[in-house]
Design an enzyme around this catalytic site. Structure first.
Site, PDB file in Angstrom:
ATOM      1  N   ASP A   1      -1.305   1.396  -3.870  1.00 41.75           N
ATOM      2  CA  ASP A   1      -2.194   0.418  -4.500  1.00 41.75           C
ATOM      3  C   ASP A   1      -3.546   1.004  -4.908  1.00 41.75           C
ATOM      4  O   ASP A   1      -4.446   0.267  -5.305  1.00 41.75           O
ATOM      5  CB  ASP A   1      -2.393  -0.794  -3.584  1.00 41.75           C
ATOM      6  CG  ASP A   1      -3.022  -0.423  -2.256  1.00 41.75           C
ATOM      7  OD1 ASP A   1      -2.810   0.710  -1.774  1.00 41.75           O
ATOM      8  OD2 ASP A   1      -3.745  -1.264  -1.686  1.00 41.75           O
TER       9      ASP A   1
ATOM     10  N   LYS B   1     -11.610  -0.052  -0.165  1.00 40.49           N
ATOM     11  CA  LYS B   1     -11.677   1.394  -0.303  1.00 40.49           C
ATOM     12  C   LYS B   1     -11.164   1.756  -1.689  1.00 40.49           C
ATOM     13  O   LYS B   1     -10.470   0.968  -2.321  1.00 40.49           O
ATOM     14  CB  LYS B   1     -10.908   2.091   0.816  1.00 40.49           C
ATOM     15  CG  LYS B   1      -9.460   1.673   1.008  1.00 40.49           C
ATOM     16  CD  LYS B   1      -8.944   2.296   2.306  1.00 40.49           C
ATOM     17  CE  LYS B   1      -7.465   2.074   2.517  1.00 40.49           C
ATOM     18  NZ  LYS B   1      -7.175   0.808   3.201  1.00 40.49           N
TER      19      LYS B   1
ATOM     20  N   SER C   1       0.798  -1.220   0.000  1.00 45.13           N
ATOM     21  CA  SER C   1       0.000   0.000   0.000  1.00 45.13           C
ATOM     22  C   SER C   1       0.837   1.279   0.000  1.00 45.13           C
ATOM     23  O   SER C   1       1.611   1.521  -0.910  1.00 45.13           O
ATOM     24  CB  SER C   1      -0.950  -0.046   1.183  1.00 45.13           C
ATOM     25  OG  SER C   1      -1.843   1.013   1.123  1.00 45.13           O
ATOM     26  N   HIS C   2       0.717   2.049   1.078  1.00 43.13           N
ATOM     27  CA  HIS C   2       1.369   3.356   1.157  1.00 43.13           C
ATOM     28  C   HIS C   2       2.814   3.266   1.641  1.00 43.13           C
ATOM     29  O   HIS C   2       3.474   4.283   1.763  1.00 43.13           O
ATOM     30  CB  HIS C   2       0.569   4.236   2.119  1.00 43.13           C
ATOM     31  CG  HIS C   2       0.346   3.549   3.432  1.00 43.13           C
ATOM     32  ND1 HIS C   2      -0.522   2.489   3.566  1.00 43.13           N
ATOM     33  CD2 HIS C   2       0.927   3.709   4.629  1.00 43.13           C
ATOM     34  CE1 HIS C   2      -0.485   2.044   4.803  1.00 43.13           C
ATOM     35  NE2 HIS C   2       0.394   2.767   5.473  1.00 43.13           N
TER      36      HIS C   2
ATOM     37  N   ASP D   1      -6.019   2.563  -3.247  1.00 45.99           N
ATOM     38  CA  ASP D   1      -7.257   2.541  -2.464  1.00 45.99           C
ATOM     39  C   ASP D   1      -7.433   3.763  -1.568  1.00 45.99           C
ATOM     40  O   ASP D   1      -8.506   3.983  -1.021  1.00 45.99           O
ATOM     41  CB  ASP D   1      -7.404   1.230  -1.674  1.00 45.99           C
ATOM     42  CG  ASP D   1      -6.244   0.950  -0.740  1.00 45.99           C
ATOM     43  OD1 ASP D   1      -5.293   1.758  -0.701  1.00 45.99           O
ATOM     44  OD2 ASP D   1      -6.280  -0.098  -0.062  1.00 45.99           O
ATOM     45  N   ARG D   2      -6.384   4.577  -1.409  1.00 43.69           N
ATOM     46  CA  ARG D   2      -6.527   5.777  -0.570  1.00 43.69           C
ATOM     47  C   ARG D   2      -6.710   7.022  -1.418  1.00 43.69           C
ATOM     48  O   ARG D   2      -6.362   7.035  -2.598  1.00 43.69           O
ATOM     49  CB  ARG D   2      -5.272   5.974   0.280  1.00 43.69           C
ATOM     50  CG  ARG D   2      -5.053   4.882   1.271  1.00 43.69           C
ATOM     51  CD  ARG D   2      -3.879   5.211   2.155  1.00 43.69           C
ATOM     52  NE  ARG D   2      -3.753   4.167   3.161  1.00 43.69           N
ATOM     53  CZ  ARG D   2      -3.216   4.338   4.353  1.00 43.69           C
ATOM     54  NH1 ARG D   2      -2.706   5.500   4.691  1.00 43.69           N
ATOM     55  NH2 ARG D   2      -3.170   3.344   5.210  1.00 43.69           N
TER      56      ARG D   2
ATOM     57  N   ASP E   1      -2.690   6.379  -3.256  1.00 43.98           N
ATOM     58  CA  ASP E   1      -1.517   5.719  -2.680  1.00 43.98           C
ATOM     59  C   ASP E   1      -0.968   4.606  -3.568  1.00 43.98           C
ATOM     60  O   ASP E   1      -1.400   4.431  -4.705  1.00 43.98           O
ATOM     61  CB  ASP E   1      -1.841   5.184  -1.276  1.00 43.98           C
ATOM     62  CG  ASP E   1      -2.782   3.995  -1.321  1.00 43.98           C
ATOM     63  OD1 ASP E   1      -3.581   3.911  -2.274  1.00 43.98           O
ATOM     64  OD2 ASP E   1      -2.718   3.147  -0.412  1.00 43.98           O
TER      65      ASP E   1
HETATM   66  C1  VG1 Z   1      -3.474   1.586   8.368  1.00 48.19           C
HETATM   67  C2  VG1 Z   1      -4.662   2.496   8.566  1.00 48.19           C
HETATM   68  C3  VG1 Z   1      -5.954   1.722   8.373  1.00 48.19           C
HETATM   69  C4  VG1 Z   1      -5.952   1.081   6.975  1.00 48.19           C
HETATM   70  C5  VG1 Z   1      -4.715   0.233   6.813  1.00 48.19           C
HETATM   71  C6  VG1 Z   1      -4.589  -0.324   5.411  1.00 48.19           C
HETATM   72  O1  VG1 Z   1      -3.500   0.553   9.324  1.00 48.19           O
HETATM   73  O2  VG1 Z   1      -4.630   3.103   9.830  1.00 48.19           O
HETATM   74  O3  VG1 Z   1      -7.047   2.596   8.536  1.00 48.19           O
HETATM   75  O4  VG1 Z   1      -7.091   0.286   6.800  1.00 48.19           O
HETATM   76  O5  VG1 Z   1      -3.536   1.015   7.064  1.00 48.19           O
HETATM   77  O6  VG1 Z   1      -4.572   0.701   4.453  1.00 48.19           O
HETATM   78  P1  VG1 Z   1      -2.626   0.582  10.683  1.00 48.19           P
HETATM   79  O7  VG1 Z   1      -2.883  -0.721  11.351  1.00 48.19           O
HETATM   80  O8  VG1 Z   1      -1.221   0.805  10.272  1.00 48.19           O
HETATM   81  O9  VG1 Z   1      -3.140   1.761  11.462  1.00 48.19           O
HETATM   82  V1  VG1 Z   1      -3.830   0.469   2.977  1.00 48.19           V
HETATM   83  O10 VG1 Z   1      -4.095   1.736   2.015  1.00 48.19           O
HETATM   84  O11 VG1 Z   1      -2.572  -0.291   3.458  1.00 48.19           O
HETATM   85  O12 VG1 Z   1      -4.440  -0.918   2.260  1.00 48.19           O
HETATM   86 CO    CO Z   2      -3.546   1.343   0.118  1.00 48.71          CO
END
Ligand code: VG1
Ligand code: CO
Length: 546
Positions: A282, A379, A116-117, A284-285, A280
């Protein structure tokens, strides 16, 4: 004979393959250890027990190690009896597109490769997660069983076959399995066009409304090009960083004020674009910006909910809404006025799936720049951008005016998150243990203008299947509804990341011009004092403020 042989390779468990908030995330070097990826993939197959000839969807965000991992997973899928795998061209699928493809083709499930990010590259992060047939992240009972399978693993199966070419769409054969290389961009863009008023958005853009979309050199570039340039006829200058790169151009593909600074600088100042957005790694953000104006994700969810009737796909109304616990209660106020249910879930999109499948909610969101709806089960960054553009096109107001009008009507849930990254695990656990111990005598105590009312460790019972998830974040709730939440991240790959979520409700319009950090300064000080953060971690300031 190569091409047809199924090999059974002896292996032994790694002890650290427990999926976190969103799949298994580790450093690339961890994934490159012998059999590491193979063990986890076999653990997925062992616990989901796919029927013979099942259909699997496969793709990733294109980060470093994506291509190698895709080839390994294809060969393992062939050896584990799958009939067909739909794989994104070049091995790439955004997370929302993967969800869309799983649903559209009624696949048994999907494997998404993404951290992801988190940054990518040889020294960056990699990740893998499993999505079920509804297109959403596997619920905890499945991720728990994958972890258990990983601890018992003794072998994995893999085809001894040449790599499949992934750069041209079409059907290919791998042992007895078909590999269909697909271009999901048009499927996804069609879905968006079915939900939003593209005509109204096209007119808005033709009328000189100037937008900038920053793909941060991550997966959304090709999707953004198809939607904004080809279908909505925006000028080329509307896109930035739209060529996906395995290391995201050495950037940190996290769409917030800190990491999307190139875009932020463009939107603050004179003669800026009217609208800015970023997504981001992938896809989804989302981050939404107006001229000199930042929309917090919590407010964004509330505003999309309040204005959903302006959007064709949601004109019929919303069944309900859901937000993760740390997300501000701004959407709760809208739900109350609309007289629809509002659910509060633990952090992570996997908790929204049951509610959407049961038809209880239409829109969902998280404070972490995640917003989406039941059109898929993830998302969806570009979806949120289009939702905003659709609202702006109909209301014919600036982003800032829309937000201020919303606050004037509902009050403002002033909000911020402070992240302390890469803290030693012991220190982070010490902060949490200390806070928990304080909880017994906090209620009734006054701190400046705030009086503590209730403290707990958030626990959730899923209203659909009755499953429970405890230990989801420490909350201190004050008598006026303001809150401080402390939570340890489940996506970091180095030490512990402590997140402090701060929220204060302010109905007074005369205060709405205040910067969030100023408006929250008293709560920020209380959070520091109660947690003994500086003493226990040596950190005086957060790593990232959003
Ligand atoms: C973080 C965010 C959470 C989100 C998750 C995956 O998790 O706070 O709200 O769903 O990332 O997002 P954490 O456990 O680090 O707080 V993504 O865009 O990775 O798929
Ligand atoms: Co993501």
């Amino acid at each position: 004979m190569p091409g047809n042989t199924i090999l059974t390779i002896a292996s032994s468990p790694y002890k650290d393959q427990r999926p976190g908030t969103s799949g298994l995330r580790k450093r690339v070097q961890v994934f490159q250890q012998a059999h590491y990826l193979e063990n986890f993939v076999q653990s997925i197959f062992d616990s989901i027990k796919p029927p013979q000839k099942a259909l699997l969807v496969l793709g990733g965000d294109g980060r470093y190690f994506n291509r190698e991992a895709i080839q390994i997973i294809l060969k393992m899928a062939a050896a584990n009896g799958f009939g067909r795998v739909l794989v994104g061209k070049g091995g790439i699928l955004s997370t929302p597109a993967a969800s869309c493809v799983i649903r559209k083709h009624a696949a048994f499930g999907g494997i998404i490769l993404s951290a992801s990010h988190n940054p990518g590259g040889p020294d960056g992060d990699f990740g893998i997660k499993y999505n079920t047939s509804n297109g959403g992240p596997a619920p905890e009972k499945i991720t728990d069983s994958i972890f258990e399978a990983s601890l018992k693993l003794t072998q994995y199966r893999i085809a001894d076959a040449p790599d499949v070419q992934l750069d041209k769409t079409g059907d290919y054969t791998l042992c007895d399995m078909t590999v269909s290389v697909i271009d999901a961009v048009s499927d996804y863009a069609d879905l968006m066009e079915s939900l939003f008023d593209f005509g109204a958005i096209r007119d808005l853009l033709a009328g000189g409304f100037n937008i900038r979309f920053d793909a941060m050199h991550a997966v959304t570039g090709p999707y953004a090009r198809e939607i904004f340039i080809n279908r909505l006829k925006a000028p080329e200058s509307s896109l930035m960083n739209c060529i996906p790169l395995p290391d995201f151009g050495k950037g940190h593909p996290d769409p917030n004020l800190t990491y999307a600074h190139e875009l932020v600088e463009m939107l603050y100042g004179e003669n800026t674009p009217d609208f800015g957005a970023a997504s981001d790694g992938d896809g989804d953000r989302n981050m939404i910006l107006g001229r000199n104006f930042f929309v917090t994700p919590s407010d964004s969810l509330a505003i999309l909910t309040a204005n959903a009737k302006l959007v064709p796909g949601y004109r019929a109304g919303l069944a309900g809404v859901a937000r993760s616990m740390p997300t501000s209660a701004a959407v709760d106020l809208v739900a109350k006025e609309l007289d629809i249910p509002c659910f509060e879930t633990p952090t992570g999109w996997k908790f929204f799936g049951n509610l959407m499948d049961a038809g209880k909610v239409t829109l969902c969101g998280e404070e972490s720049f995640g917003t989406g709806s039941s059109h898929i089960r993830e998302k969806d960054g570009l979806w949120a951008v289009l939702f905003w553009l659709n609202i702006v096109a109909i209301k014919k107001q600036s982003v800032e005016a829309i937000v201020r009008e919303h606050w004037a009507h509902f009050g403002r849930n002033v909000y911020s998150r402070h992240d302390y990254e890469a803290i030693p695990n012991d220190a982070a656990n010490g902060v949490m243990a200390h806070l928990k111990a304080e909880f017994a005598h906090l209620p009734g105590k006054t701190f400046g203008s705030y009086k503590a009312e209730h403290c707990d460790d958030f626990s959730y019972t899923d209203p659909v299947d009755g499953s429970t998830s405890a230990g989801q974040g420490l909350r201190i709730i004050f008598t006026d509804g303001s809150r401080i939440v402390f939570r340890l991240s489940g996506t970091g790959t180095e030490g512990a990341t402590l997140r402090i979520y701060l929220e204060a409700y302010d109905p007074v319009v005369a205060n709405h011009h205040l910067d969030a950090q100023t408006a929250l300064s008293e709560l920020i000080a209380i959070a520091g004092r109660l947690s003994e953060l500086e003493k226990r971690t040596g950190r005086a300031k957060p790593t990232v403020i959003t």
